[in-house]
Design a protein around this motif. Sequence first.
Motif, PDB file in Angstrom:
ATOM      1  N   ALA A 357       0.828  -1.209   0.000  1.00 56.55           N
ATOM      2  CA  ALA A 357       0.000   0.000   0.000  1.00 56.55           C
ATOM      3  C   ALA A 357       0.864   1.262   0.000  1.00 56.55           C
ATOM      4  CB  ALA A 357      -0.927  -0.012   1.211  1.00 56.55           C
ATOM      5  N   TRP A 358       1.898   1.267   0.839  1.00 54.77           N
ATOM      6  CA  TRP A 358       2.709   2.468   1.002  1.00 54.77           C
ATOM      7  C   TRP A 358       3.633   2.717  -0.193  1.00 54.77           C
ATOM      8  CZ3 TRP A 358       8.146   2.768   2.847  1.00 54.77           C
ATOM      9  CH2 TRP A 358       8.549   4.099   3.027  1.00 54.77           C
ATOM     10  N   VAL A 359       4.380   1.674  -0.604  1.00 51.42           N
ATOM     11  CA  VAL A 359       5.338   1.838  -1.701  1.00 51.42           C
ATOM     12  C   VAL A 359       4.617   2.150  -3.009  1.00 51.42           C
ATOM     13  CG1 VAL A 359       7.106   0.669  -3.072  1.00 51.42           C
ATOM     14  CG2 VAL A 359       7.074   0.393  -0.594  1.00 51.42           C
ATOM     15  N   GLY A 360       3.402   1.596  -3.171  1.00 44.55           N
ATOM     16  CA  GLY A 360       2.647   1.916  -4.375  1.00 44.55           C
ATOM     17  C   GLY A 360       2.438   3.417  -4.510  1.00 44.55           C
ATOM     18  N   GLY A 361       2.092   4.072  -3.402  1.00 43.24           N
ATOM     19  CA  GLY A 361       1.906   5.521  -3.432  1.00 43.24           C
ATOM     20  C   GLY A 361       3.210   6.272  -3.634  1.00 43.24           C
ATOM     21  N   VAL A 362       4.282   5.796  -2.996  1.00 44.92           N
ATOM     22  CA  VAL A 362       5.590   6.440  -3.137  1.00 44.92           C
ATOM     23  C   VAL A 362       6.066   6.379  -4.588  1.00 44.92           C
ATOM     24  CG1 VAL A 362       8.030   6.291  -2.508  1.00 44.92           C
ATOM     25  CG2 VAL A 362       6.272   6.011  -0.745  1.00 44.92           C
ATOM     26  N   ILE A 363       5.945   5.208  -5.204  1.00 48.97           N
ATOM     27  CA  ILE A 363       6.375   5.044  -6.596  1.00 48.97           C
ATOM     28  C   ILE A 363       5.562   5.937  -7.522  1.00 48.97           C
ATOM     29  CG2 ILE A 363       6.434   3.404  -8.528  1.00 48.97           C
ATOM     30  CD1 ILE A 363       8.692   2.970  -6.568  1.00 48.97           C
ATOM     31  N   TYR A 364       4.255   5.990  -7.290  1.00 47.97           N
ATOM     32  CA  TYR A 364       3.415   6.817  -8.161  1.00 47.97           C
ATOM     33  C   TYR A 364       3.773   8.293  -8.023  1.00 47.97           C
ATOM     34  CZ  TYR A 364      -0.564   8.966 -10.404  1.00 47.97           C
ATOM     35  OH  TYR A 364      -1.345   9.725 -11.236  1.00 47.97           O
ATOM     36  N   ASP A 365       3.984   8.746  -6.793  1.00 45.85           N
ATOM     37  CA  ASP A 365       4.324  10.161  -6.596  1.00 45.85           C
ATOM     38  C   ASP A 365       5.669  10.501  -7.238  1.00 45.85           C
ATOM     39  OD1 ASP A 365       1.998  10.615  -5.227  1.00 45.85           O
ATOM     40  OD2 ASP A 365       2.897  10.491  -3.226  1.00 45.85           O
ATOM     41  N   TYR A 366       6.601   9.551  -7.252  1.00 49.62           N
ATOM     42  CA  TYR A 366       7.938   9.809  -7.792  1.00 49.62           C
ATOM     43  C   TYR A 366       7.960   9.753  -9.320  1.00 49.62           C
ATOM     44  CZ  TYR A 366      13.021   9.601  -8.288  1.00 49.62           C
ATOM     45  OH  TYR A 366      14.317   9.870  -8.636  1.00 49.62           O
ATOM     46  N   TYR A 367       7.319   8.718  -9.876  1.00 46.46           N
ATOM     47  CA  TYR A 367       7.369   8.508 -11.330  1.00 46.46           C
ATOM     48  C   TYR A 367       6.149   9.054 -12.065  1.00 46.46           C
ATOM     49  CZ  TYR A 367      11.311   5.318 -10.597  1.00 46.46           C
ATOM     50  OH  TYR A 367      12.523   4.773 -10.259  1.00 46.46           O
ATOM     51  N   GLY A 368       5.065   9.344 -11.320  1.00 50.37           N
ATOM     52  CA  GLY A 368       3.845   9.768 -11.989  1.00 50.37           C
ATOM     53  C   GLY A 368       3.158   8.642 -12.721  1.00 50.37           C
ATOM     54  N   SER A 369       3.506   7.402 -12.367  1.00 51.33           N
ATOM     55  CA  SER A 369       2.947   6.233 -13.037  1.00 51.33           C
ATOM     56  C   SER A 369       3.032   5.031 -12.100  1.00 51.33           C
ATOM     57  CB  SER A 369       3.727   5.931 -14.318  1.00 51.33           C
ATOM     58  OG  SER A 369       3.362   4.668 -14.856  1.00 51.33           O
ATOM     59  N   TYR A 370       2.080   4.110 -12.266  1.00 53.60           N
ATOM     60  CA  TYR A 370       2.107   2.871 -11.494  1.00 53.60           C
ATOM     61  C   TYR A 370       2.895   1.763 -12.190  1.00 53.60           C
ATOM     62  CZ  TYR A 370      -1.495   4.332  -8.121  1.00 53.60           C
ATOM     63  OH  TYR A 370      -2.187   4.955  -7.113  1.00 53.60           O
ATOM     64  N   ASP A 371       3.372   2.004 -13.397  1.00 54.08           N
ATOM     65  CA  ASP A 371       4.020   0.932 -14.170  1.00 54.08           C
ATOM     66  C   ASP A 371       5.177   0.262 -13.427  1.00 54.08           C
ATOM     67  OD1 ASP A 371       2.212   1.260 -16.180  1.00 54.08           O
ATOM     68  OD2 ASP A 371       3.562   2.339 -17.548  1.00 54.08           O
ATOM     69  N   PRO A 372       6.093   1.030 -12.780  1.00 55.61           N
ATOM     70  CA  PRO A 372       7.204   0.342 -12.090  1.00 55.61           C
ATOM     71  C   PRO A 372       6.734  -0.624 -11.002  1.00 55.61           C
ATOM     72  CG  PRO A 372       7.684   2.677 -12.353  1.00 55.61           C
ATOM     73  CD  PRO A 372       6.254   2.498 -12.744  1.00 55.61           C
TER      74      PRO A 372
END
Length: 404
Positions: A357-372
């Motif tokens: 749950a947490w890393v999903g939000g962190v990755i999205y905020d950093y990359y602007g995408s959920y792909d990674p």
Amino acid sequence: MFTFRFPLLVWLGIGILITSLGIRQSFGIFMTPISDYFQTGREFFSFAIALQNLLFGMFQPFVGMAADRWGPKRIIILGAISYALGLYLTSITTEPTVVYLSLGMLVGLGLSATSYVIVLGAVAKVVPAQHAAKAFGLTTAAGSFGMFAMIPGAQSLMSTYDWQGALQIFAVMCSFMIVFALFINTAKREDSSGHPVHEDTQTIKEALKEAFAHKGYWLIIAGFFVCGFHVMFIATHLPSYVMDKNLPPSTAAMALAYVGIFNIIGSYFWGAMADRYSKHYVMSALYLVRTAVIATFVMLPTTEMSAIIFGAAIGFCWLGTVPITSGLVRQIFGARYLSTLYGLVFFAHQIGSFLGAWVGGVIYDYYGSYDPIWWSAVVLAFISALIHLPINDKPVPRLNAVTA
């Protein structure tokens, strides 16, 4: 294959899980009214739920040990009381920080004492080993049924009363778990020849030492960590991902609905397969299916139809890991300390849930995408499929000695 008749305790466990997990699954619809009431923004409520999940996992090993020592009946009753108290305090408080104690800590403790680990530990003591995974699968499916029973009910209650009234009614419903628990009996059964099933004199300390020295136990823990990562990432971020693709919110809701529907089917199916075939191979197959499902969903264009199909496909292998994982622990180490040993495995699952749950939000905020994070989920699923292959699922020598 399906002629075995499950004992009463299995059905009592199903009733407990429908109530406990059904209420838990409805918390999401309380986010807006509670956040508006306290005027704190949604992060406040989100953190309370995150805290609840983390404590849910942290309490689990200790609650499991208590159930193995004093029996599941007392633990479930105390858990139901904690659950009800947490819901009631949340409904009457005017201080937002109290919600961390009530909805976070008290409900987290209540969940740990009324959910899979304790119920499956009780079921393991009355169901023959050859039918254990199937019984675990049926019991696991109850959680999804509870989601469909409770979420519409919660919405109806809030429409008729308000969110405080809905939580208070849920608090009263926790008494159902107490009633079910009163009828739980895990007295030692007799085998088909009429001879009592003898337990060895292993202590909890010896059980933990035996498990920690077993390579397969650590591989099971690693696999269940991945399961938690997948489940909470998808449950938390799939709606946002679908809406990012310019699809209506109703599509995300329908996709999650199909997760629940097909999880009912999948949990029993995978449990039944684990009774017929080697459990670690069945688990590996489940994770290969997850790998293919997630990879296909990410590679193809996201449409209303693909989102719904993904919900159904991922739902089919959503919590099928629970009966197989608990079945593996029971098969290798026996039923006596299943709540303790599976509780530790479940803690790893909740750590994975927290990170998903947490890393999903962190990755999205950093990359602007959920792909990674989606592709990370694919890689983790494939790794989990591989690490289950070398697990030695034969009973430890101690069990063979006791049987002899």
